[in-house]
Scaffold this motif. Structure first.
Motif, PDB file in Angstrom:
ATOM      1  N   ALA A 227       0.846  -1.191   0.000  1.00 23.50           N
ATOM      2  CA  ALA A 227       0.000   0.000   0.000  1.00 23.50           C
ATOM      3  C   ALA A 227       0.879   1.237   0.000  1.00 23.50           C
ATOM      4  O   ALA A 227       1.870   1.305   0.732  1.00 23.50           O
ATOM      5  CB  ALA A 227      -0.917   0.007   1.222  1.00 23.50           C
ATOM      6  N   LEU A 228       0.525   2.213  -0.822  1.00 15.57           N
ATOM      7  CA  LEU A 228       1.237   3.485  -0.863  1.00 15.57           C
ATOM      8  C   LEU A 228       0.382   4.550  -0.204  1.00 15.57           C
ATOM      9  O   LEU A 228      -0.779   4.743  -0.568  1.00 15.57           O
ATOM     10  CB  LEU A 228       1.553   3.882  -2.311  1.00 15.57           C
ATOM     11  CG  LEU A 228       2.476   2.942  -3.098  1.00 15.57           C
ATOM     12  CD1 LEU A 228       2.842   3.562  -4.437  1.00 15.57           C
ATOM     13  CD2 LEU A 228       3.731   2.606  -2.306  1.00 15.57           C
ATOM     14  N   THR A 335       3.016  -1.298   4.105  1.00 16.69           N
ATOM     15  CA  THR A 335       2.667   0.087   3.809  1.00 16.69           C
ATOM     16  C   THR A 335       3.925   0.926   3.626  1.00 16.69           C
ATOM     17  O   THR A 335       4.831   0.881   4.460  1.00 16.69           O
ATOM     18  CB  THR A 335       1.805   0.673   4.938  1.00 16.69           C
ATOM     19  OG1 THR A 335       0.663  -0.161   5.139  1.00 16.69           O
ATOM     20  CG2 THR A 335       1.337   2.073   4.574  1.00 16.69           C
ATOM     21  N   HIS A 336       3.977   1.690   2.538  1.00  9.24           N
ATOM     22  CA  HIS A 336       5.124   2.534   2.244  1.00  9.24           C
ATOM     23  C   HIS A 336       4.683   3.990   2.056  1.00  9.24           C
ATOM     24  O   HIS A 336       3.644   4.254   1.435  1.00  9.24           O
ATOM     25  CB  HIS A 336       5.844   2.057   0.975  1.00  9.24           C
ATOM     26  CG  HIS A 336       6.676   0.834   1.190  1.00  9.24           C
ATOM     27  ND1 HIS A 336       6.137  -0.391   1.515  1.00  9.24           N
ATOM     28  CD2 HIS A 336       8.033   0.648   1.142  1.00  9.24           C
ATOM     29  CE1 HIS A 336       7.108  -1.278   1.655  1.00  9.24           C
ATOM     30  NE2 HIS A 336       8.257  -0.681   1.440  1.00  9.24           N
ATOM     31  N   LEU A 337       5.470   4.886   2.613  1.00  7.39           N
ATOM     32  CA  LEU A 337       5.187   6.315   2.505  1.00  7.39           C
ATOM     33  C   LEU A 337       5.779   6.864   1.215  1.00  7.39           C
ATOM     34  O   LEU A 337       6.951   6.611   0.901  1.00  7.39           O
ATOM     35  CB  LEU A 337       5.791   7.054   3.703  1.00  7.39           C
ATOM     36  CG  LEU A 337       5.624   8.572   3.744  1.00  7.39           C
ATOM     37  CD1 LEU A 337       4.153   8.945   3.890  1.00  7.39           C
ATOM     38  CD2 LEU A 337       6.442   9.163   4.889  1.00  7.39           C
ATOM     39  N   VAL A 338       4.987   7.609   0.455  1.00 13.92           N
ATOM     40  CA  VAL A 338       5.461   8.247  -0.770  1.00 13.92           C
ATOM     41  C   VAL A 338       5.774   9.712  -0.444  1.00 13.92           C
ATOM     42  O   VAL A 338       4.895  10.460  -0.010  1.00 13.92           O
ATOM     43  CB  VAL A 338       4.406   8.167  -1.895  1.00 13.92           C
ATOM     44  CG1 VAL A 338       4.923   8.849  -3.150  1.00 13.92           C
ATOM     45  CG2 VAL A 338       4.073   6.710  -2.185  1.00 13.92           C
ATOM     46  N   VAL A 339       7.030  10.096  -0.624  1.00 12.96           N
ATOM     47  CA  VAL A 339       7.487  11.442  -0.276  1.00 12.96           C
ATOM     48  C   VAL A 339       8.105  12.095  -1.507  1.00 12.96           C
ATOM     49  O   VAL A 339       8.955  11.503  -2.173  1.00 12.96           O
ATOM     50  CB  VAL A 339       8.522  11.401   0.871  1.00 12.96           C
ATOM     51  CG1 VAL A 339       8.943  12.811   1.253  1.00 12.96           C
ATOM     52  CG2 VAL A 339       7.949  10.685   2.079  1.00 12.96           C
ATOM     53  N   SER A 340       7.679  13.306  -1.791  1.00  8.81           N
ATOM     54  CA  SER A 340       8.235  14.042  -2.920  1.00  8.81           C
ATOM     55  C   SER A 340       9.571  14.661  -2.542  1.00  8.81           C
ATOM     56  O   SER A 340       9.709  15.287  -1.480  1.00  8.81           O
ATOM     57  CB  SER A 340       7.262  15.142  -3.351  1.00  8.81           C
ATOM     58  OG  SER A 340       7.880  16.016  -4.277  1.00  8.81           O
ATOM     59  N   LYS A 356       2.953   7.696  10.201  1.00  4.40           N
ATOM     60  CA  LYS A 356       3.753   6.626  10.809  1.00  4.40           C
ATOM     61  C   LYS A 356       2.910   5.667  11.642  1.00  4.40           C
ATOM     62  O   LYS A 356       3.337   4.544  11.924  1.00  4.40           O
ATOM     63  CB  LYS A 356       4.880   7.207  11.658  1.00  4.40           C
ATOM     64  CG  LYS A 356       4.443   7.926  12.920  1.00  4.40           C
ATOM     65  CD  LYS A 356       5.662   8.442  13.676  1.00  4.40           C
ATOM     66  CE  LYS A 356       5.262   9.130  14.971  1.00  4.40           C
ATOM     67  NZ  LYS A 356       6.443   9.645  15.695  1.00  4.40           N
ATOM     68  N   MET A 357       1.674   6.067  12.010  1.00  4.40           N
ATOM     69  CA  MET A 357       0.795   5.165  12.740  1.00  4.40           C
ATOM     70  C   MET A 357       0.345   3.992  11.878  1.00  4.40           C
ATOM     71  O   MET A 357      -0.224   3.027  12.378  1.00  4.40           O
ATOM     72  CB  MET A 357      -0.425   5.934  13.257  1.00  4.40           C
ATOM     73  CG  MET A 357      -0.091   6.947  14.343  1.00  4.40           C
ATOM     74  SD  MET A 357      -1.535   7.893  14.851  1.00  4.40           S
ATOM     75  CE  MET A 357      -2.551   6.596  15.550  1.00  4.40           C
ATOM     76  N   ALA A 358       0.606   4.057  10.558  1.00  5.60           N
ATOM     77  CA  ALA A 358       0.225   2.971   9.661  1.00  5.60           C
ATOM     78  C   ALA A 358       1.282   1.866   9.630  1.00  5.60           C
ATOM     79  O   ALA A 358       1.235   0.996   8.756  1.00  5.60           O
ATOM     80  CB  ALA A 358       0.016   3.512   8.252  1.00  5.60           C
ATOM     81  N   ASN A 359       2.223   1.883  10.584  1.00  6.79           N
ATOM     82  CA  ASN A 359       3.290   0.866  10.658  1.00  6.79           C
ATOM     83  C   ASN A 359       4.074   0.799   9.347  1.00  6.79           C
ATOM     84  O   ASN A 359       4.115  -0.226   8.660  1.00  6.79           O
ATOM     85  CB  ASN A 359       2.706  -0.510  10.998  1.00  6.79           C
ATOM     86  CG  ASN A 359       2.006  -0.529  12.336  1.00  6.79           C
ATOM     87  OD1 ASN A 359       2.462   0.089  13.288  1.00  6.79           O
ATOM     88  ND2 ASN A 359       0.869  -1.210  12.407  1.00  6.79           N
ATOM     89  N   LEU A 360       4.684   1.910   9.001  1.00 11.12           N
ATOM     90  CA  LEU A 360       5.386   2.024   7.726  1.00 11.12           C
ATOM     91  C   LEU A 360       6.533   1.024   7.622  1.00 11.12           C
ATOM     92  O   LEU A 360       7.347   0.883   8.536  1.00 11.12           O
ATOM     93  CB  LEU A 360       5.928   3.445   7.560  1.00 11.12           C
ATOM     94  CG  LEU A 360       4.885   4.566   7.532  1.00 11.12           C
ATOM     95  CD1 LEU A 360       5.555   5.929   7.528  1.00 11.12           C
ATOM     96  CD2 LEU A 360       3.973   4.426   6.318  1.00 11.12           C
ATOM     97  N   ALA A 361       6.595   0.346   6.468  1.00  9.74           N
ATOM     98  CA  ALA A 361       7.673  -0.608   6.215  1.00  9.74           C
ATOM     99  C   ALA A 361       8.810   0.025   5.435  1.00  9.74           C
ATOM    100  O   ALA A 361       9.899  -0.548   5.343  1.00  9.74           O
ATOM    101  CB  ALA A 361       7.136  -1.814   5.446  1.00  9.74           C
ATOM    102  N   GLY A 362       8.577   1.191   4.852  1.00 15.88           N
ATOM    103  CA  GLY A 362       9.594   1.857   4.049  1.00 15.88           C
ATOM    104  C   GLY A 362       9.006   3.060   3.355  1.00 15.88           C
ATOM    105  O   GLY A 362       7.929   3.551   3.724  1.00 15.88           O
ATOM    106  N   CYS A 363       9.714   3.556   2.336  1.00 17.42           N
ATOM    107  CA  CYS A 363       9.239   4.726   1.623  1.00 17.42           C
ATOM    108  C   CYS A 363       9.617   4.644   0.144  1.00 17.42           C
ATOM    109  O   CYS A 363      10.467   3.842  -0.259  1.00 17.42           O
ATOM    110  CB  CYS A 363       9.782   6.011   2.245  1.00 17.42           C
ATOM    111  SG  CYS A 363      11.558   6.260   2.023  1.00 17.42           S
TER     112      CYS A 363
END
Length: 430
Positions: A227-228, A335-340, A356-363
């Motif tokens: 998930a992004l 779940t991965h965070l998409v950062v510009s 970060k409450m979504a238990n991020l696995a990476g970005c």
């Protein structure tokens, strides 16, 4: 940085208290169930570097930003417990004084108690010296309270910063021009004890390569559910299109599927459906009739499932609902965070705190081609500890999607700095 603990019967009530007393900018450091309800520890003006300074040597145990926040919350709980014990001791001394009949002036005790109850807002009043034993005991308590007061307000004695040499100063300036924050740049430059500037520059770049974590395996080969998440405009949907197109070219369209949880915006699904029609892959929409888990159960035979989400902020109505939907799924969603890369460092950190409450696995870093410098992005992933899975540097699908590796990323950042310096030299000479 202001840290505060809240108790309530339910999470909704606790979040309401946080919103009313701390405002929308509060960062949740930790939440847990306790007897009678839940406990949330929050902070205003949260700064990771300040948190590391306050934790001291213990901060070395924090492998990522989430662990650091939990440790900060634990420290706050311990300090509050100490404050409670100090209040009890003051009460005991007061009761002892009343029973013995010797003592302190009533005004002094009132001042001490008022200062404690007000969260150490004022100065502790000095006791009258009418009894040596009581004076010594109160003096000991005053010293203890003063120490706790400093800790609660983050006023630990500033660590002595080693004097910097001229080479270290020039190295720090170059690292800041590279895009790193002043604190990280200063920390890296001070590790260069002696030698030429270029030696220190190479040493700092090697440290960056070591500090930037990346994913070893590609999603396309590993498979799974990804998930992004991220703000509107960060490039989530386009990145999913690139990933899906690359997968179809390599493995075919029979074992990949796309899912969107964005039912909050009008025509939010159109771009994803366009990708689905072009690639001939199914697109499923999470709504009131079809839960995320139901859809993922249906797609359990697919090797790769990519989930697009709505770009919501903490102020939006569906923000909590969307994150809870991902977190409570019985499927292993990474779940991965998409950062510009064009975002300011403070905005990157704000986005990270938001998701970060979504238990991020990476970005996933996007819009690398539009950023003047890339040091901001590298500094962000170093400070948060998020592994970088992919980065994008253009709109071409799927050519402008790249599996992230630390050394090529740092080399790309150096090339970007060199290009910027050349452009500045031409502009100055014009």
């Amino acid at each position: 940085m202001k840290v505060k603990r809240f108790f309530a019967k339910s999470m909704a009530e606790a979040l309401k208290q946080v919103s009313e007393q701390m405002g929308p900018d509060a960062v949740i450091l930790s939440n847990r169930r306790v007897d009678g309800g839940v406990e949330i520890v929050t902070a205003l003006d949260y700064d990771e570097n300040m948190a590391r300074q306050r934790l001291g040597d213990q901060a070395q145990e924090a492998t990522n930003g989430s662990r650091l926040a939990e440790m900060q919350a634990d420290q706050h709980r311990r300090l509050e417990d100490e404050l409670g014990r100090s209040r009890d001791r003051i009460r005991e001394v007061r009761e002892k004084r009343a029973s013995v009949g010797a003592g302190y002036s009533g005004g002094s005790f009132a001042a001490v108690k008022e200062s404690v109850e007000a969260g150490f807002g004022g100065q502790v009043a000095a006791p009258a010296r009418s009894g040596v034993a009581y004076s010594d005991e109160l003096a000991q308590m005053r010293a203890e309270i003063s120490s706790l007061k400093d800790l609660m307000h983050g006023r630990k004695p500033e660590p002595e910063v080693p004097a910097t040499t001229a080479v270290q100063q020039r190295l720090a300036e170059r690292l800041q021009e590279f895009g790193l924050g002043s604190e990280l740049a200063g920390s890296l430059s001070r590790r260069h004890k002696a030698g030429r500037l270029e030696d220190g520059w190479k040493q700092s770049l090697k440290m960056l390569c070591t500090g930037v974590r990346t994913s070893r395996l590609e999603w396309l080969d590993q498979g799974g559910v990804y998930a992004l998440v991220g703000p509107t405009g960060s490039g989530k949907t386009t990145t999913i299109g690139k990933l899906a197109a690359r997968y179809v070219l390599k493995h075919g369209a029979d074992s990949v599927a796309l899912v969107t949880t964005d039912r909050y915006r009008v025509a939010a699904h159109e771009q994803l459906f366009v990708f689905g029609r072009i690639l001939n892959v199914p697109v499923r929409v999470v709504d009131d009739s079809h839960s995320l888990d139901d859809i993922l159960d249906e797609l359990s035979d697919r090797h790769l499932v990519l989930i697009d989400t709505a770009g919501l902020t903490s102020a939006d109505k569906g923000y909590q609902e969307q994150l809870a939907e991902l977190a409570r799924s019985h499927h292993n969603i990474k779940t991965h965070l998409v950062v510009s890369a064009t975002s300011q460092p403070r905005i990157m950190k704000s986005v990270w705190h938001c998701y970060k409450m979504a238990n991020l696995a990476g970005c996933v870093m996007t819009k690398i081609d539009e950023a003047l410098t890339l040091g901001e992005s590298l500094g962000f992933v170093m400070e948060t500890g998020l592994p970088v899975a992919y980065y994008t540097d253009g709109q071409k699908i799927p050519e402008d999607l790249h599996h992230a590796e630390a050394v090529p990323l740092v080399r790309l950042a150096v090339d970007r700095l060199r290009t910027l310096q050349q452009q500045q030299a031409v502009a100055e000479g014009a």
